[in-house]
Each structure stands twice: as structure tokens, then as C-alpha cells.
Design a protein around this motif. Structure first.
Motif, mmCIF file in Angstrom:
data_model
loop_
_atom_site.group_PDB
_atom_site.id
_atom_site.type_symbol
_atom_site.label_atom_id
_atom_site.label_comp_id
_atom_site.label_asym_id
_atom_site.label_seq_id
_atom_site.Cartn_x
_atom_site.Cartn_y
_atom_site.Cartn_z
ATOM 1 N N ASN A 9 0.592 -1.212 -0.241
ATOM 2 C CA ASN A 9 0.254 0.223 0.083
ATOM 3 C C ASN A 9 1.137 1.226 -0.262
ATOM 4 N N SER A 10 1.618 0.938 -1.129
ATOM 5 C CA SER A 10 2.866 2.358 -1.512
ATOM 6 C C SER A 10 2.333 3.237 -2.863
ATOM 7 N N PRO A 11 3.129 3.983 -3.287
ATOM 8 C CA PRO A 11 2.839 5.310 -3.874
ATOM 9 C C PRO A 11 2.505 4.372 -5.047
ATOM 10 N N ASN A 12 3.539 3.283 -5.557
ATOM 11 C CA ASN A 12 3.711 2.501 -6.704
ATOM 12 C C ASN A 12 2.718 1.860 -7.026
ATOM 13 N N GLY A 13 2.415 1.191 -5.271
ATOM 14 C CA GLY A 13 1.862 -0.225 -6.052
ATOM 15 C C GLY A 13 0.180 0.154 -6.077
ATOM 16 N N SER A 33 5.044 -7.057 2.397
ATOM 17 C CA SER A 33 5.490 -6.048 3.267
ATOM 18 C C SER A 33 7.204 -5.376 3.297
ATOM 19 N N LEU A 34 7.081 -4.652 3.417
ATOM 20 C CA LEU A 34 8.398 -3.142 3.435
ATOM 21 C C LEU A 34 8.673 -3.520 4.320
ATOM 22 N N HIS A 35 7.669 -3.173 4.992
ATOM 23 C CA HIS A 35 8.860 -3.303 6.692
ATOM 24 C C HIS A 35 9.633 -4.251 6.931
ATOM 25 N N GLU A 38 10.684 -7.400 2.609
ATOM 26 C CA GLU A 38 10.348 -8.786 1.627
ATOM 27 C C GLU A 38 10.798 -8.580 0.123
ATOM 28 N N GLN A 39 10.250 -7.864 -0.032
ATOM 29 C CA GLN A 39 11.632 -6.987 -1.740
ATOM 30 C C GLN A 39 12.600 -7.770 -1.808
ATOM 31 N N LYS A 40 13.397 -7.997 -0.819
ATOM 32 C CA LYS A 40 14.996 -8.156 -0.742
ATOM 33 C C LYS A 40 15.330 -9.523 -0.526
ATOM 34 N N GLN A 41 14.123 -10.516 -0.274
ATOM 35 C CA GLN A 41 14.205 -12.062 -0.522
ATOM 36 C C GLN A 41 14.836 -12.679 -1.820
ATOM 37 N N ASN A 50 15.804 -5.620 -8.746
ATOM 38 C CA ASN A 50 15.777 -4.332 -8.089
ATOM 39 C C ASN A 50 15.274 -4.997 -7.108
ATOM 40 N N GLY A 51 14.765 -5.168 -6.610
ATOM 41 C CA GLY A 51 14.026 -5.743 -4.795
ATOM 42 C C GLY A 51 13.118 -4.483 -4.660
ATOM 43 N N ARG A 52 12.557 -4.328 -5.560
ATOM 44 C CA ARG A 52 11.476 -2.742 -5.193
ATOM 45 C C ARG A 52 10.092 -3.156 -6.120
ATOM 46 N N ILE A 53 8.734 -3.387 -5.431
ATOM 47 C CA ILE A 53 7.460 -3.655 -6.229
ATOM 48 C C ILE A 53 7.375 -2.083 -7.141
ATOM 49 N N PRO A 54 6.334 -1.983 -7.479
ATOM 50 C CA PRO A 54 5.677 -3.162 -7.105
ATOM 51 C C PRO A 54 6.314 -4.157 -9.415
ATOM 52 N N THR A 55 6.191 -5.642 -9.755
ATOM 53 C CA THR A 55 6.353 -6.118 -9.975
ATOM 54 C C THR A 55 4.543 -6.874 -11.104
ATOM 55 N N SER A 66 8.391 -5.074 -14.095
ATOM 56 C CA SER A 66 8.180 -4.630 -13.521
ATOM 57 C C SER A 66 8.478 -3.540 -13.711
ATOM 58 N N GLU A 67 8.697 -2.077 -12.526
ATOM 59 C CA GLU A 67 8.459 -0.338 -13.269
ATOM 60 C C GLU A 67 7.792 -0.198 -13.242
ATOM 61 N N SER A 68 6.674 0.700 -12.416
ATOM 62 C CA SER A 68 5.666 0.976 -12.033
ATOM 63 C C SER A 68 5.044 1.194 -14.047
ATOM 64 N N ALA A 69 5.555 2.464 -14.476
ATOM 65 C CA ALA A 69 5.227 2.647 -15.756
ATOM 66 C C ALA A 69 5.593 1.783 -17.163
ATOM 67 N N GLN A 104 6.846 11.615 -14.534
ATOM 68 C CA GLN A 104 6.761 11.385 -12.936
ATOM 69 C C GLN A 104 7.830 10.353 -12.545
ATOM 70 N N MET A 105 8.119 9.194 -13.717
ATOM 71 C CA MET A 105 8.854 8.502 -13.277
ATOM 72 C C MET A 105 10.472 9.014 -12.689
ATOM 73 N N SER A 106 11.397 10.586 -13.253
ATOM 74 C CA SER A 106 11.930 11.336 -13.182
ATOM 75 C C SER A 106 11.825 12.005 -12.624
HETATM 76 N N1 GSH Z 1 11.359 3.132 -10.191
HETATM 77 C C1 GSH Z 1 10.090 2.414 -9.538
HETATM 78 C C2 GSH Z 1 10.319 2.680 -8.107
HETATM 79 C C3 GSH Z 1 9.408 1.512 -7.036
HETATM 80 C C4 GSH Z 1 9.701 1.871 -5.357
HETATM 81 O O1 GSH Z 1 10.580 2.597 -5.357
HETATM 82 N N2 GSH Z 1 8.919 1.053 -4.854
HETATM 83 C C5 GSH Z 1 9.220 1.230 -3.086
HETATM 84 C C6 GSH Z 1 7.693 1.031 -3.094
HETATM 85 S S1 GSH Z 1 6.856 2.712 -3.742
HETATM 86 C C7 GSH Z 1 9.544 0.054 -2.885
HETATM 87 O O2 GSH Z 1 9.626 -0.792 -3.085
HETATM 88 N N3 GSH Z 1 10.820 0.623 -2.028
HETATM 89 C C8 GSH Z 1 11.379 -0.633 -1.392
HETATM 90 C C9 GSH Z 1 12.612 -0.517 -1.294
HETATM 91 O O3 GSH Z 1 13.561 0.647 -1.619
HETATM 92 O O4 GSH Z 1 13.179 -1.548 -0.950
HETATM 93 C C10 GSH Z 1 8.430 2.329 -9.820
HETATM 94 O O5 GSH Z 1 8.443 3.025 -10.407
HETATM 95 O O6 GSH Z 1 8.110 0.765 -9.634
#
Ligand code: GSH
Length: 226
Positions: A9-13, A33-35, A38-41, A50-55, A66-69, A104-106
């Protein structure tokens, strides 16, 4: 079920949930759970190094992306054949859409993200960093104000590009509920406020903002949500 999203429940999700709802596509969500990082598992890094949501995983086309856009553009190309929520390649509106996707993305994405980080999460509060990223976020929202003005002059529309809603509206709306974190009042940007109010009235947008759970911050400086 062929479409699964890995989000929080974050902006990019939220961008994914909202766009999938608009397109009327069935989707299932794995809430990350970013807290708990989990995205680094290991299992997640196999999906996105890249270990970031969303995928998003779409079994029907054998696609993991991956990468929201990039994900929204993939969904538009694959499922929005009538171009109700995007524009056709090669048109003037498509080129403007591309410009705002990159903006938006940059721009707002990373700048608002850094402002949040330095203000809320960083263990050490560094005034210069907080000020730099918060001011840059404010500047970028005033650019968005001008974008809306110009599009309205050209098309009489309250959306960001051309006459109807499209990918940039969804990319930008994902970040709006997180502005109160920075103490930025949306009312300082009247056209952005009007645009956000209109986008937030759309039932599929409301629904998208509940997947996987409501945004953690929503105060009365934002357009009404419920
Ligand atoms: N450019 C990426 C950014 C992704 C991003 O920064 N996601 C955040 C949540 S909104 C995230 O996964 N943060 C956790 C981390 O950096 O480990 C996209 O638009 O998908």
C-alpha cells in the motif's frame, strides 16, 4: 487467474491496482511487506532483481514485468486495444503521454520519494536534504499545474493529456495520498486539486486504492475520498 501483482500500500503499488480496475481485468495480489524487507528476499529478486515493488506476472502472455510505468504501458498495449485509457502510438497525444510518463518517473516519483525518506524515515534528520527534496516536490507540482492548464486550453479537458484519462493520470494520482506526509497542501495547486478530485471520484480508482489496503495517510487537505 492469470494476472498477479506483487505490491504494497504505497504510491507505486496503487498505480497497478487502479489501472487494472479501470481496464476491468481480474487480478490477484500478493501483498509485500516493505517493513519486513520482503522485496529483498531471494524469491522476489527472481521476479525483479531491483528488489522493489511493483511487479506484475501475466501468465497468459508469459510476462514478468517491473517498473510501474512500464507495467501500465504493457497493460495498455496488451489489453487496451480501444485506447480508452491510453493513446495510440504515433499520435500527438501519445507523445505527450510519453513526456508525462517520464516526467512522473524521473521527477515527482523520486523527488517526493526522497522527501518522504529524509523527512519521515531517515534515522538522521538532515535539514538540507529535507528542504531540497520538499522544495523540488513543490516545484514539480507547480509544473503539473501548468500542464493541466495547457491541456485544458487545448482540449477543454480536466485530465493531464488530451480529452480523456490515460496512463499519466494514474501514475500521478498514486502519489497524491502521500502528500500530507510532507505537509504540502494540495489546495496550493488549484488545478491539481480539481484534477485529483475528479480522478478520485472514479469508482475504479477508489477500488484500486483499497488494494492491497487503504493508503496509510489521508487527511482533510486532500479531496474527499469516501
Ligand atoms: N521506479 C520504480 C520505483 C519502485 C519503488 O521505489 N518502490 C518502493 C515502494 S513505492 C519500494 O519498493 N521500496 C522499497 C525499497 O526500496 O526497498 C517504479 O516506479 O516501479
Amino acid at each position: 487467474m492469470s494476472i498477479r501483482t506483487f505490491i504494497a500500500n504505497s504510491p507505486n503499488g496503487y498505480k497497478l491496482s487502479i489501472y487494472l480496475e479501470l481496464l476491468g481485468l481480474k487480478h490477484e495480489t500478493t501483498s509485500i511487506s516493505l517493513h519486513d524487507n520482503e522485496q529483498k528476499q531471494e524469491w522476489f529478486l527472481k521476479l525483479n532483481p531491483n528488489g522493489r515493488i511493483p511487479t506484475l506476472v501475466d501468465e497468459s502472455t508469459n510476462t514478468t514485468i517491473s517498473e510501474s510505468a512500464a507495467i501500465l504501458m504493457y497493460l495498455a498495449d496488451t489489453y487496451d486495444k480501444e485506447r480508452k485509457f491510453s493513446y495510440l502510438h504515433g499520435t500527438k497525444e501519445y507523445n505527450k503521454m510519453l513526456e508525462l510518463i517520464f516526467f512522473q518517473m524521473s521527477g515527482i516519483g523520486p523527488m517526493q520519494g526522497q522527501a518522504n525518506w529524509f523527512l519521515v524515515y531517515a534515522p538522521e534528520k538532515i535539514p538540507y536534504a529535507i528542504e531540497r527534496y520538499t522544495n523540488e516536490t513543490k516545484r514539480l507540482y507547480s509544473v503539473l499545474e501548468e500542464v493541466l492548464k495547457r491541456n485544458n486550453e487545448e482540449y477543454g479537458s480536466d485530465f493531464l493529456v488530451g480529452p480523456h484519462i490515460s496512463i499519466p493520470d494514474i501514475l500521478f494520482i498514486g502519489w497524491i495520498p502521500f502528500l500530507p506526509l510532507l505537509g504540502i497542501k494540495l489546495s496550493a495547486y488549484p488545478r491539481v486539486f480539481k484534477w485529483a478530485s475528479k480522478v478520485l471520484e472514479i469508482p475504479q480508482v477508489k477500488k484500486g486504492f483499497t488494494i492491497p489496503a487503504n493508503p496509510p495517510i489521508w487527511d482533510d487537505s486532500l479531496p474527499s475520498y469516501n
